[in-house]
Write a protein that holds these residues in place. Structure first.
Motif, PDB file in Angstrom:
ATOM      1  N   GLU A   4       0.895  -1.318   0.055  1.00  0.00           N
ATOM      2  CA  GLU A   4       0.223   0.103   0.070  1.00  0.00           C
ATOM      3  C   GLU A   4       0.752   1.231  -0.075  1.00  0.00           C
ATOM      4  OE1 GLU A   4      -2.866   0.151   2.873  1.00  0.00           O
ATOM      5  OE2 GLU A   4      -3.580  -2.107   2.729  1.00  0.00           O
ATOM      6  N   HIS A   5       0.443   2.291  -0.799  1.00  0.00           N
ATOM      7  CA  HIS A   5       1.325   3.414  -0.992  1.00  0.00           C
ATOM      8  C   HIS A   5       0.206   4.606  -0.891  1.00  0.00           C
ATOM      9  CE1 HIS A   5       4.737   5.852  -1.454  1.00  0.00           C
ATOM     10  NE2 HIS A   5       4.139   6.570  -2.460  1.00  0.00           N
ATOM     11  N   GLN A   6       0.377   5.551  -0.098  1.00  0.00           N
ATOM     12  CA  GLN A   6      -0.516   6.538   0.017  1.00  0.00           C
ATOM     13  C   GLN A   6       0.028   7.947  -0.081  1.00  0.00           C
ATOM     14  OE1 GLN A   6      -4.148   5.816   3.234  1.00  0.00           O
ATOM     15  NE2 GLN A   6      -2.085   5.711   4.358  1.00  0.00           N
ATOM     16  N   GLY A  50       3.447  12.687  -0.120  1.00  0.00           N
ATOM     17  CA  GLY A  50       3.331  11.390   0.205  1.00  0.00           C
ATOM     18  C   GLY A  50       4.506  11.131   0.935  1.00  0.00           C
ATOM     19  N   GLY A  51       5.017   9.629   1.083  1.00  0.00           N
ATOM     20  CA  GLY A  51       6.202   9.178   1.663  1.00  0.00           C
ATOM     21  C   GLY A  51       6.273   7.756   1.748  1.00  0.00           C
ATOM     22  N   TYR A  52       7.522   7.389   2.348  1.00  0.00           N
ATOM     23  CA  TYR A  52       7.723   5.847   2.656  1.00  0.00           C
ATOM     24  C   TYR A  52       8.055   5.798   4.066  1.00  0.00           C
ATOM     25  CZ  TYR A  52       8.095   5.808  -2.509  1.00  0.00           C
ATOM     26  OH  TYR A  52       7.756   6.086  -3.725  1.00  0.00           O
ATOM     27  N   GLU A  53       6.792   5.105   4.889  1.00  0.00           N
ATOM     28  CA  GLU A  53       6.958   4.951   6.143  1.00  0.00           C
ATOM     29  C   GLU A  53       7.832   3.757   6.373  1.00  0.00           C
ATOM     30  OE1 GLU A  53       3.323   2.929   4.330  1.00  0.00           O
ATOM     31  OE2 GLU A  53       4.204   4.823   4.175  1.00  0.00           O
ATOM     32  N   LEU A  86      -7.855   1.645  -2.333  1.00  0.00           N
ATOM     33  CA  LEU A  86      -7.909   1.040  -1.054  1.00  0.00           C
ATOM     34  C   LEU A  86      -8.645   2.088  -0.167  1.00  0.00           C
ATOM     35  CD1 LEU A  86      -4.761  -1.196  -0.916  1.00  0.00           C
ATOM     36  CD2 LEU A  86      -6.898  -1.580  -1.829  1.00  0.00           C
ATOM     37  N   ASP A  87      -9.138   1.560   0.695  1.00  0.00           N
ATOM     38  CA  ASP A  87      -9.603   2.495   1.799  1.00  0.00           C
ATOM     39  C   ASP A  87      -8.354   3.518   2.322  1.00  0.00           C
ATOM     40  OD1 ASP A  87     -12.403   1.783   1.425  1.00  0.00           O
ATOM     41  OD2 ASP A  87     -11.989   0.216   3.199  1.00  0.00           O
ATOM     42  N   SER A  88      -8.646   4.759   2.387  1.00  0.00           N
ATOM     43  CA  SER A  88      -7.665   5.457   3.102  1.00  0.00           C
ATOM     44  C   SER A  88      -7.379   5.054   4.810  1.00  0.00           C
ATOM     45  CB  SER A  88      -8.250   7.125   3.243  1.00  0.00           C
ATOM     46  OG  SER A  88      -8.302   7.465   1.754  1.00  0.00           O
ATOM     47  N   ASN A  89      -6.156   5.162   4.974  1.00  0.00           N
ATOM     48  CA  ASN A  89      -5.730   4.594   6.388  1.00  0.00           C
ATOM     49  C   ASN A  89      -5.064   5.986   6.820  1.00  0.00           C
ATOM     50  OD1 ASN A  89      -4.744   3.285   8.413  1.00  0.00           O
ATOM     51  ND2 ASN A  89      -4.041   1.548   7.473  1.00  0.00           N
ATOM     52  N   TRP A  90      -6.028   6.773   7.465  1.00  0.00           N
ATOM     53  CA  TRP A  90      -5.457   7.892   8.330  1.00  0.00           C
ATOM     54  C   TRP A  90      -4.271   7.828   9.404  1.00  0.00           C
ATOM     55  CZ3 TRP A  90      -5.058  12.608   6.150  1.00  0.00           C
ATOM     56  CH2 TRP A  90      -5.831  13.063   5.134  1.00  0.00           C
ATOM     57  N   ASP A  91      -4.799   6.443   9.976  1.00  0.00           N
ATOM     58  CA  ASP A  91      -3.933   6.158  11.196  1.00  0.00           C
ATOM     59  C   ASP A  91      -2.423   6.063  10.686  1.00  0.00           C
ATOM     60  OD1 ASP A  91      -6.230   6.559  12.897  1.00  0.00           O
ATOM     61  OD2 ASP A  91      -6.849   4.394  13.063  1.00  0.00           O
ATOM     62  N   HIS A  92      -2.510   5.041   9.681  1.00  0.00           N
ATOM     63  CA  HIS A  92      -1.097   4.935   9.196  1.00  0.00           C
ATOM     64  C   HIS A  92      -0.363   6.061   8.731  1.00  0.00           C
ATOM     65  CE1 HIS A  92       1.867   1.631   8.313  1.00  0.00           C
ATOM     66  NE2 HIS A  92       1.972   2.268   7.109  1.00  0.00           N
ATOM     67  N   PHE A  93      -1.111   6.859   7.933  1.00  0.00           N
ATOM     68  CA  PHE A  93      -0.737   7.970   7.305  1.00  0.00           C
ATOM     69  C   PHE A  93      -0.236   9.241   8.356  1.00  0.00           C
ATOM     70  CE2 PHE A  93      -0.786  11.882   4.600  1.00  0.00           C
ATOM     71  CZ  PHE A  93       0.190  11.439   3.322  1.00  0.00           C
ATOM     72  N   GLU A  94      -0.524   8.950   9.599  1.00  0.00           N
ATOM     73  CA  GLU A  94      -0.426  10.040  10.577  1.00  0.00           C
ATOM     74  C   GLU A  94       1.127  10.113  10.689  1.00  0.00           C
ATOM     75  OE1 GLU A  94      -1.816  11.163  15.094  1.00  0.00           O
ATOM     76  OE2 GLU A  94      -2.114   9.250  14.155  1.00  0.00           O
ATOM     77  N   GLN A  95       2.011   9.240  10.821  1.00  0.00           N
ATOM     78  CA  GLN A  95       3.359   9.354  11.212  1.00  0.00           C
ATOM     79  C   GLN A  95       3.902  10.239   9.859  1.00  0.00           C
ATOM     80  OE1 GLN A  95       5.350   5.333  10.555  1.00  0.00           O
ATOM     81  NE2 GLN A  95       3.399   4.527   9.670  1.00  0.00           N
ATOM     82  N   LEU A  96       3.698  10.020   8.780  1.00  0.00           N
ATOM     83  CA  LEU A  96       3.962  10.952   7.705  1.00  0.00           C
ATOM     84  C   LEU A  96       3.467  12.344   7.688  1.00  0.00           C
ATOM     85  CD1 LEU A  96       3.870   8.426   4.798  1.00  0.00           C
ATOM     86  CD2 LEU A  96       5.925   8.809   6.109  1.00  0.00           C
ATOM     87  N   ILE A 105      -5.204   9.312  -1.166  1.00  0.00           N
ATOM     88  CA  ILE A 105      -5.166   8.170  -2.134  1.00  0.00           C
ATOM     89  C   ILE A 105      -4.374   7.058  -1.563  1.00  0.00           C
ATOM     90  CG2 ILE A 105      -4.307   7.579  -4.400  1.00  0.00           C
ATOM     91  CD1 ILE A 105      -6.564   9.384  -4.781  1.00  0.00           C
ATOM     92  N   ASN A 106      -5.105   5.954  -1.580  1.00  0.00           N
ATOM     93  CA  ASN A 106      -4.161   4.691  -1.070  1.00  0.00           C
ATOM     94  C   ASN A 106      -4.369   3.792  -2.193  1.00  0.00           C
ATOM     95  OD1 ASN A 106      -3.208   2.465   0.398  1.00  0.00           O
ATOM     96  ND2 ASN A 106      -4.669   2.419   1.774  1.00  0.00           N
TER      97      ASN A 106
END
Length: 819
Positions: free
Chosen positions: A232-234, A270-273, A293-303, A323-324
């Motif tokens: 997954e890449h957001q 965007g970025g690479y967690e 895919l469904d947006s994953n704000w929790d995972h994106f929060e770190q970026l 975008i996911n």
């Protein structure tokens, strides 16, 4: 839409491309340009509907390899003019690219990248934080140490670029069919013969798999391995932000793991967690077209938190979308091109690690030429599908390694950095024994290999740095012990083949540049050349018997070299190639006392008179039948002992016991590198390769040009010998031991850039930094030209005077240096 000429699928074609993303359409475009109008592109959904439509669209060029940088530069040149050619919008903007450094080590990395850029002819400018902010006013620079700017980088609209390439392909006669699913690829006698689709069968000569993240599963159906998985890449798209202008450069902020580009007055961020999320681990959903895919704000929060520290305006900016979109990533972060080693005429272009737009133009060009000519336009080893091997057949292992590579996308690219995931995988019988003795292992093609040995009380672990790393002294001691006494290297990971059959000699005589028609027991160092005279393989051939040859090559080249030899055995000859790598362990006993040690545990006569250099004998060693090869890659007296795997531990223990009185020790691969640099031994994939001939590399002595024996590449060498060479591999040294050469440093002759270092390191016997690189001159290069120049090496943007050398640096009569 389907092809404008007809909705009816043709019954035959020369080439069928499967996949309508940017790489598939780029390959179609270039095949059309080359006159291959009988090419068909098939897309099961709509063009761009896989992963291309949701790509971010940044186009950067600089990579650590000159030819990959050249390939990405080709993309830029293509995108500049594509819209004018096709009258189809591309969204291309050459607004430049900024790269930030926020600590001193990153700044060192950036300065070294700037030198690499200079080596490859790219304009990369180093800026102060304030100068960078003037180009990108919305960012804070409190923590910025410096920045680099590449004026020719840019951005594009992925869907528009793809549709423009598709239109260009159609303009040159290529047919494109959407909503057409491939059901089967028919294979006869080990090669492709047809593609069966939901709309009919197409007889064809060649198939090109450009299926993106689906490439692995599609290739698997015909027995081809494509090591990639989906991750997954957001990225976030904002509403308009005041101050964001259309000419804003792209921005990469690797210390904050993030990237940015302008998008209709707003930003894409965007970025690479470090903790990437794999996708489709149990298979792909049906009809995943234009799907996210469904947006994953929790995972994106770190970026997001990291980005807010750089661009405070994001805190109040409206968010249009997160975008996911899953993308295909590979175990080493490089994409995959080339003809599959498992199946003739089946080509792959996939695994683009979220820089498919940057690579798409060049990758399509290279793949098209590969399909037509049977080889790429230039050496593309870093992305060649044949760089993979047995470890990469297991999807779970590939996923572990790929997730590690994904998480390192923006982390520091340390010199000598090793992967940690999926290890250990392939182990020598001596792995546990050597680990107990302090071995710090590296990994290549799944094999664990001792890089160096820790001393008493020292942890066997690399500590990464741009300075001398923690193993430097250890490697120096191993190096000097090899020069003065004797050491043992575990080189069991060597790739080992047997060529067997009544026509084995005739086949190898054609494939090998050196003369292999020698008596039983002869050992021949040789290259294998392409029709341009370029070096495709660099290996050792041993004549075991009249109808059998034993072939030894580097660990990482197992798949490549097996494929090259297999495909170049003339079809009318009876010779079979067999991989026997796992059947033999290899212990290399090297140093002035090597004979004394080995003679203590073997009753065979190992004297120079009875066992000359460049020969092989089967001898008894500690109860084992051993193929002993009198050869060296470190420049000392020694033997490679090729031992049936089950005897390896006993032979090793006997060697160490016998060598105790001679001060025997273990040594690793980093010592091998240092030792071979002093002796001027070449390394394939760096110093030599498909773009370098033996004449350019100073290896004409290993070619049978004085004998009336034809071989592949001979005509090219004869022509080059008559016309003269335009580049020559040379050795350079810098006396200042505080300078660190890593490779890719720029070579200047009389103040003019003439090349870059292909490999480099430190020579502990001569106590100098050593580098090898090609000096180039379009008007020709000879000894007089080389000797008449004054040379400098640019290291991290600073030039240092250096000395050029011809021949080995190490003289055996020199006094040995003890560390």
């Amino acid at each position: 839409m389907t092809d404008s000429k007809s909705d009816t699928l043709p019954k035959d074609a020369r080439i069928v491309i499967v996949g309508g993303g940017i790489v598939g359409t780029s390959t179609a475009y270039h095949l059309g340009k080359m006159g291959y109008s009988d090419t068909i592109l098939i897309e099961r959904g709509k063009l761009t509907s896989g992963t291309t439509f949701h790509a971010a669209g940044l186009v950067g060029q600089l990579r650590s390899n000159a030819n990959i940088t050249q390939l990405l530069g080709y993309s830029v040149d293509l995108y500049k003019n594509l819209e004018k050619e096709t009258e189809q919008a591309t969204g291309w903007k050459m607004n430049g690219g900024l790269r930030l450094a926020c600590n001193q080590e990153r700044w060192t990395e950036v300065k070294r990248q700037a030198t690499t850029a200079h080596s490859f002819g790219l304009d990369m400018q180093l800026l102060t934080p304030k100068e960078a902010q003037e180009l990108w006013p919305m960012m804070t620079i409190d923590d910025v140490v410096g920045a680099a700017f590449l004026p020719t980088d840019g951005q594009a609209n992925p869907s528009d670029i793809t549709l423009s390439l598709a239109k260009g392909a159609r303009m040159n006669g290529v047919s494109i069919f959407e909503d057409t699913e491939v059901l089967d690829v028919e294979v006869e006698n080990g090669k492709v013969v047809a593609v069966v689709t939901s709309k009919g069968r197409i007889a064809c000569d060649k198939v090109v798999n450009c299926c993106g993240q689906w490439a692995r599963q599609e290739a698997k159906k015909v027995g081809v391995n494509v090591p990639l998985v989906s991750v997954e890449h957001q990225f976030m798209i904002t509403e308009k932000i005041e101050g964001i202008t259309p000419d804003l450069p792209t921005l990469r902020d690797p210390d904050r793991l993030t990237y940015y580009k302008e998008d209709v007055g707003g930003l894409v961020m965007g970025g690479y967690e470090p903790n990437g999320i794999p996708w489709a681990t149990k298979g792909f959903p049906e009809k995943f077209h234009f799907s996210l895919l469904d947006s994953n704000w929790d995972h994106f929060e770190q970026l997001m938190e990291l980005a807010l520290g750089r661009v405070p305006a994001l805190e109040t900016a409206g968010v249009r979308e997160l975008i996911n979109g899953p993308e295909s990533f590979t175990p080493d972060g490089n994409f995959i091109l080339g003809e599959a080693p498992e199946l003739k005429n089946y080509f792959v272009g996939a695994g683009f690690n979220a820089f498919g737009i940057a690579a798409g133009g060049g990758a399509g060009m290279a793949l098209a030429e590969w399909v037509v000519n049977g080889e790429p336009p230039y050496d593309l080893w870093p992305v060649d599908i044949r760089r993979f091997g047995r470890a990469h057949f297991d999807t779970d292992w590939v996923r572990k390694r790929t997730l590690e590579a994904y998480g390192k996308h923006y982390t520091m690219a340390w010199p000598f950095e090793e992967h940690s995931s999926g290890r250990p995988n392939r182990k020598s019988p001596l792995y546990d024994v050597l680990k107990k003795q302090g071995a710090c292992f590296g990994e290549k093609l799944g094999w664990e290999r001792p890089n160096w040995f820790a001393g008493e009380g020292q942890e066997a672990k690399d500590i990464y740095s741009f300075e001398r790393q923690n193993w430097f002294k250890n490697v120096g001691e191993e190096h000097c012990l090899t020069r003065s006494n004797v050491t043992v290297f575990d080189q069991s990971s060597f790739a080992k083949f047997k060529l067997i059959g009544p026509d084995a000699e005739e086949a190898l005589s054609w494939i090998c540049a050196n003369d292999v028609a020698k008596k039983t027991g002869a050992l021949i160092y040789t290259q294998m050349l392409n029709d341009r005279g370029g070096i495709e393989c660099d290996l050792t051939v041993v004549r075991v018997s009249e109808n059998e040859f034993y072939i030894v090559t580097g660990t990482g080249y197992a798949t490549h070299d097996f494929d090259w030899i297999s495909k170049n055995i003339p079809t009318d000859l009876n010779a079979q190639l067999v991989d026997v790598t796992s059947g033999y362990s290899v212990l290399s006993v090297m140093g002035p006392d090597a004979r004394n040690v080995l003679q203590k545990i073997s009753s065979d006569d190992l004297s120079n008179e009875n066992f000359a250099f460049g020969t092989m004998q089967t001898i008894g060693v500690a109860g084992a039948p051993v193929m002993a090869l009198r050869v060296t890659y470190v420049g000392e007296l020694g033997w490679e002992l090729h031992i049936p795997t089950e005897f390896a531990i006993n032979v090793y223990q006997a060697l160490m016991s016998a060598g105790e009185e001679y001060g025997i020790g273990n040594a690793g691969y980093r010592a091998i590198e240092s030792l071979r640099l002093e002796k001027g031994y070449r390394a394939w994939s760096s110093d030599i390769g498909p773009d370098h001939t033996p004449l350019e590399a100073g290896m004409a002595w290993a070619c049978k040009l004085k004998k009336n024996i034809d071989f592949k590449g001979r005509k090219a060498l004869e022509t080059q010998r008559e016309e003269g060479i335009k580049k020559s591999l040379c050795c350079f040294t810098i006396d200042d031991v505080d300078v660190i050469l890593l490779g890719r440093e720029t070579i200047y002759r009389n103040g003019e850039r003439v090349g870059w270092l292909t490999s480099a390191g430190f020579g502990f016997t001569v106590n100098k930094n050593i580098g090898y690189g090609y000096v180039r001159n379009q008007d020709g290069v000879n000894r007089a030209y080389l000797e008449s120049g004054e040379y400098e090496l640019e290291v991290g943007t600073v030039r240092h005077k250096c000395e050029i050398h011809f021949g080995a640096l190490f003289d055996p009569k020199m006094e040995k240096v003890k560390q």
